[in-house]
Design a protein around this motif. Sequence first.
Motif, PDB file in Angstrom:
ATOM      1  N   UNK B 112       0.825  -1.202   0.000  1.00  0.00           N
ATOM      2  CA  UNK B 112       0.000   0.000   0.000  1.00  0.00           C
ATOM      3  C   UNK B 112       0.860   1.253   0.000  1.00  0.00           C
ATOM      4  N   UNK B 113       1.933   1.223   0.776  1.00  0.00           N
ATOM      5  CA  UNK B 113       2.851   2.366   0.789  1.00  0.00           C
ATOM      6  C   UNK B 113       3.469   2.574  -0.589  1.00  0.00           C
ATOM      7  N   UNK B 114       3.876   1.456  -1.202  1.00  0.00           N
ATOM      8  CA  UNK B 114       4.528   1.556  -2.512  1.00  0.00           C
ATOM      9  C   UNK B 114       3.571   2.075  -3.571  1.00  0.00           C
ATOM     10  N   UNK B 115       2.275   1.788  -3.417  1.00  0.00           N
ATOM     11  CA  UNK B 115       1.318   2.182  -4.448  1.00  0.00           C
ATOM     12  C   UNK B 115       0.769   3.588  -4.229  1.00  0.00           C
ATOM     13  N   UNK B 116       1.184   4.234  -3.131  1.00  0.00           N
ATOM     14  CA  UNK B 116       0.640   5.565  -2.833  1.00  0.00           C
ATOM     15  C   UNK B 116       1.432   6.641  -3.556  1.00  0.00           C
ATOM     16  N   UNK B 117       0.704   7.575  -4.160  1.00  0.00           N
ATOM     17  CA  UNK B 117       1.327   8.609  -4.972  1.00  0.00           C
ATOM     18  C   UNK B 117       2.204   9.538  -4.138  1.00  0.00           C
ATOM     19  N   UNK B 119       3.900   8.809  -1.444  1.00  0.00           N
ATOM     20  CA  UNK B 119       5.039   8.169  -0.797  1.00  0.00           C
ATOM     21  C   UNK B 119       6.102   7.827  -1.820  1.00  0.00           C
ATOM     22  N   UNK B 120       5.649   7.254  -2.927  1.00  0.00           N
ATOM     23  CA  UNK B 120       6.598   6.890  -3.983  1.00  0.00           C
ATOM     24  C   UNK B 120       6.454   7.886  -5.123  1.00  0.00           C
ATOM     25  N   UNK B 121       7.446   8.757  -5.282  1.00  0.00           N
ATOM     26  CA  UNK B 121       7.304   9.778  -6.305  1.00  0.00           C
ATOM     27  C   UNK B 121       7.455   9.224  -7.724  1.00  0.00           C
ATOM     28  N   UNK B 122       8.122   8.083  -7.872  1.00  0.00           N
ATOM     29  CA  UNK B 122       8.326   7.544  -9.214  1.00  0.00           C
ATOM     30  C   UNK B 122       6.998   7.017  -9.739  1.00  0.00           C
ATOM     31  N   UNK B 123       6.418   7.748 -10.707  1.00  0.00           N
ATOM     32  CA  UNK B 123       5.093   7.405 -11.186  1.00  0.00           C
ATOM     33  C   UNK B 123       5.056   6.005 -11.790  1.00  0.00           C
ATOM     34  N   UNK B 124       6.120   5.661 -12.515  1.00  0.00           N
ATOM     35  CA  UNK B 124       6.129   4.370 -13.202  1.00  0.00           C
ATOM     36  C   UNK B 124       6.048   3.240 -12.195  1.00  0.00           C
ATOM     37  N   UNK B 125       6.858   3.340 -11.146  1.00  0.00           N
ATOM     38  CA  UNK B 125       6.907   2.305 -10.123  1.00  0.00           C
ATOM     39  C   UNK B 125       5.551   2.167  -9.440  1.00  0.00           C
ATOM     40  N   UNK B 172      -4.335  -3.723  -0.387  1.00  0.00           N
ATOM     41  CA  UNK B 172      -3.257  -2.859  -0.880  1.00  0.00           C
ATOM     42  C   UNK B 172      -3.820  -1.607  -1.529  1.00  0.00           C
ATOM     43  N   UNK B 173      -4.856  -1.781  -2.337  1.00  0.00           N
ATOM     44  CA  UNK B 173      -5.469  -0.630  -3.004  1.00  0.00           C
ATOM     45  C   UNK B 173      -6.090   0.314  -1.970  1.00  0.00           C
ATOM     46  N   UNK B 174      -6.834  -0.253  -1.020  1.00  0.00           N
ATOM     47  CA  UNK B 174      -7.492   0.594  -0.014  1.00  0.00           C
ATOM     48  C   UNK B 174      -6.458   1.329   0.834  1.00  0.00           C
ATOM     49  N   UNK B 175      -5.396   0.609   1.218  1.00  0.00           N
ATOM     50  CA  UNK B 175      -4.345   1.242   2.024  1.00  0.00           C
ATOM     51  C   UNK B 175      -3.738   2.411   1.262  1.00  0.00           C
ATOM     52  N   UNK B 176      -3.426   2.168  -0.021  1.00  0.00           N
ATOM     53  CA  UNK B 176      -2.770   3.237  -0.779  1.00  0.00           C
ATOM     54  C   UNK B 176      -3.699   4.434  -0.914  1.00  0.00           C
ATOM     55  N   UNK B 177      -5.012   4.160  -1.057  1.00  0.00           N
ATOM     56  CA  UNK B 177      -5.945   5.283  -1.156  1.00  0.00           C
ATOM     57  C   UNK B 177      -6.023   6.059   0.151  1.00  0.00           C
ATOM     58  N   UNK B 178      -6.004   5.298   1.271  1.00  0.00           N
ATOM     59  CA  UNK B 178      -6.035   5.970   2.577  1.00  0.00           C
ATOM     60  C   UNK B 178      -4.799   6.840   2.747  1.00  0.00           C
ATOM     61  N   UNK B 179      -3.650   6.322   2.305  1.00  0.00           N
ATOM     62  CA  UNK B 179      -2.412   7.084   2.461  1.00  0.00           C
ATOM     63  C   UNK B 179      -2.445   8.337   1.597  1.00  0.00           C
ATOM     64  N   UNK B 180      -2.987   8.181   0.373  1.00  0.00           N
ATOM     65  CA  UNK B 180      -3.045   9.346  -0.510  1.00  0.00           C
ATOM     66  C   UNK B 180      -3.996  10.402   0.019  1.00  0.00           C
ATOM     67  N   UNK B 181      -5.021   9.968   0.765  1.00  0.00           N
ATOM     68  CA  UNK B 181      -5.993  10.933   1.285  1.00  0.00           C
ATOM     69  C   UNK B 181      -5.513  11.604   2.563  1.00  0.00           C
ATOM     70  N   UNK B 182      -4.334  11.205   3.051  1.00  0.00           N
ATOM     71  CA  UNK B 182      -3.881  11.781   4.324  1.00  0.00           C
ATOM     72  C   UNK B 182      -3.448  13.240   4.136  1.00  0.00           C
ATOM     73  N   UNK B 183      -3.460  13.955   5.226  1.00  0.00           N
ATOM     74  CA  UNK B 183      -3.165  15.389   5.221  1.00  0.00           C
ATOM     75  C   UNK B 183      -1.677  15.615   4.946  1.00  0.00           C
ATOM     76  N   UNK B 184      -1.365  16.613   4.071  1.00  0.00           N
ATOM     77  CA  UNK B 184       0.023  16.889   3.704  1.00  0.00           C
ATOM     78  C   UNK B 184       0.776  17.629   4.813  1.00  0.00           C
TER      79      UNK B 184
END
Lengths: 160, 288
Positions: B112-117, B119-125, B172-184
């Motif tokens: 989930x961490x790896x799939x979050x925009x 956390x991982x800046x490399x878009x391809x990865x 994994x998908x839900x985790x990554x979405x939760x991480x992306x929705x977190x406050x900056x």
Amino acid sequence: MVRRLLEFCRTVPELVFALIFVVAFGLGPLPGVLALAIHSTGALGKLFAEVVENVDMKPAEGVTAAGATWWQTVHLAIVPQVLSNFASYGLLRFEINVRGASVMGFVGAGGIGQELIECIRKFYYSDVSALLVLIIATVMIIDLATERLRYHFIGQEARS
Amino acid sequence: MSDRRQLTLPADPALLARHAGLLRAQALTRLNMVLLVGAIMVLAGIAFWRLDVSFWRIVKGFGELGTFVVLMIPPSAGSWANALVYLHALAETVAIAFLGTLLAAIIAFPLGLLAARNVVPARLFQFMTRRSLDTVRGVDTLIWALIWVNVVGLGPFAGVLAIMTSDIGTLGKLFSEAIEASDRKPVEGVTAAGGSRVHQIRFAILPQVLPVMLSQVLYFFESNTRSATIIGIVGAGGIGLHLVEQIRTFEWDRVAFLILLILAAVAAIDWLSARLRHAIIGDRSVAL
């Protein structure tokens, strides 16, 4: 009472319904369709009820104050609020059901699952992977399409 | 829409002319709606026709179904020994669901961490991680169960692995979405205080998303109890094996007993996990 019935419909797994329906209706896609329909009724019924309970009552009050009948209140104040959510949940369910339908064939209720279970049982692994690729591709295409549509619906709601 | 106009004000030509654009947009939305409903109905018609669904068959089937329901009353396990066997199978089912969810959560967390925009800046990865999660998710639990049965043999272990595999994708998908929705802002705060990327994740992102993740995992435990009841159909352990046997041999009173047993177990677990989730995140609802 309706709530308990819906709960029953969604707790009993689709495949169990499919198994029973296969005995009742005979082999083929029909028991699969009915099993998915009953299960989805349970799931969607609950979600729809929650959506309707969470509507903002102020428009309804406004419309009533302007002299609307009960029917007009529902049509003009409640439906516009819930329609996009209904559509979105319906599409989400469609997405889930595409996956569910892929295994209906395991119990003889039609679809690609029939082929899949035969290939797995006979150890034709290259056929298995071909079927899996097909299923995954279909699921992905439908996921992407419904996601687009859902954003469209929810976007409409956000704008209005 | 026209009724709404009548309700609020009489159609004033000057007003209508001023807002012609708005009204046209409304008419267009309406036309779209009609087209959409029409398209859905045509599709449904074609599907019915292709699937050979006939009215007569449905009526006959429901008649048959009525007979089954009559035979289902009263539900009974046959004997006490049978009831014990069924209860044991039920416990196995819950254990499969529990282990499967736990393993899935543990594996899905780093994914989930790896799939979050954010956390991982490399878009391809990030894109690759997402798509592979999608691929895993696209295959139903039951298919995974069939595959795992071939790999590790019949029994509950295959069931655990099946639930684990299919849930890795979804969690994994839900985790990554939760991480992306977190406050900056906390992330920026940690960065400003000289924190590294790991520090950012540990001190700024995790505290925000952990309760959400926990409650998602609990929710999945609930839903997995339901899935675990059916994977026995392909021989991956649990109560499903008994269920399918009794249906195939037309022992309808036992089928009813098993279904009631499943319903009771699922209701108990729902209640328990609802309480726990409430304790973890309070009244907030979780995006699923």
